[in-house]
Design a protein around this motif. Structure first.
Motif, PDB file in Angstrom:
ATOM      1  N   HIS A   1      -6.168   7.839   5.311  1.00 36.78           N
ATOM      2  CA  HIS A   1      -6.263   7.070   4.057  1.00 36.78           C
ATOM      3  C   HIS A   1      -5.557   5.724   4.191  1.00 36.78           C
ATOM      4  O   HIS A   1      -6.062   4.694   3.730  1.00 36.78           O
TER       5      HIS A   1
ATOM      6  N   LYS B   1      -9.496  -2.159   4.676  1.00 40.91           N
ATOM      7  CA  LYS B   1     -10.222  -2.743   3.543  1.00 40.91           C
ATOM      8  C   LYS B   1      -9.494  -3.991   3.032  1.00 40.91           C
ATOM      9  O   LYS B   1     -10.118  -5.032   2.800  1.00 40.91           O
TER      10      LYS B   1
ATOM     11  N   LEU C   1       0.865  -1.182   0.000  1.00 45.97           N
ATOM     12  CA  LEU C   1       0.000   0.000   0.000  1.00 45.97           C
ATOM     13  C   LEU C   1       0.898   1.227   0.000  1.00 45.97           C
ATOM     14  O   LEU C   1       1.815   1.317   0.819  1.00 45.97           O
TER      15      LEU C   1
ATOM     16  N   ASP D   1      -7.404   2.127   3.705  1.00 49.07           N
ATOM     17  CA  ASP D   1      -6.921   1.184   2.687  1.00 49.07           C
ATOM     18  C   ASP D   1      -6.480  -0.132   3.323  1.00 49.07           C
ATOM     19  O   ASP D   1      -6.778  -1.216   2.821  1.00 49.07           O
TER      20      ASP D   1
END
Length: 166
Positions: free
Chosen positions: A54, A61, A47, A58
């Protein structure tokens, strides 16, 4: 969320869940995911880091998609065992994640994990450019595999002496 020791981990992961390994860098977060039997660490795409909010969204998720029940995060301790600014940043990241998830974390000493991961990638004849793209996930897999191997060792100790984990 709870911070656990490796000895406590297996008791806190629900049946059918996996374990994630994280290598927290300044520009990327390397991710690896275990199989459901906690035997093998499999690297996943990194990532790219932006802002914490953020990054956290991310990451959560990605972990949800992988059915993760716990997270092993590399703790970048200095070679002499002291804790520097990177350890402090890692602990702060976990404290901030604590507000967003109930997933337990385990800190894992990651000394030389990036060096070991790079040696493996060189041994696989991966080009310098591709190594740069994959190194953090390879390091995350190395971190997670170390923790999984320790879990296996704990299981064998339990099997031979008939008692449970300490």
């Amino acid at each position: 969320m709870t911070v656990l020791t490796i000895e406590q981990l297996e008791d806190h992961v629900a049946e059918g869940k996996t374990v994630a390994g994280l290598d927290l860098g300044t520009k990327t977060i390397g991710i690896a995911i275990s199989d459901r039997g906690f035997s093998f660490a499999n690297p996943r795409p990194v990532l790219k880091r932006r802002k914490f909010t953020h990054d956290a969204q991310d990451l959560l998720k990605a972990l949800n998609a992988e059915n993760v029940g716990a997270i092993v995060i590399g703790l970048p301790v200095n070679m002499d065992g002291s804790e520097g600014p990177r350890v402090q940043a890692t602990r702060a990241f976990v404290r901030n994640m604590e507000k967003l998830t109930d997933l337990p974390f385990v800190y894992w000493d990651e000394r030389l994990s990036t060096v070991a991961a790079e040696r493996v990638l060189i041994g696989m004849d991966v080009s310098r450019q591709k190594r740069a793209e994959r190194i953090d996930s390879a390091a995350a897999a190395f971190i997670l595999q170390g923790a999984l191997d320790r879990l296996q060792s704990l299981r064998q100790e339990t099997d031979t002496d008939g008692s449970s984990f300490p």
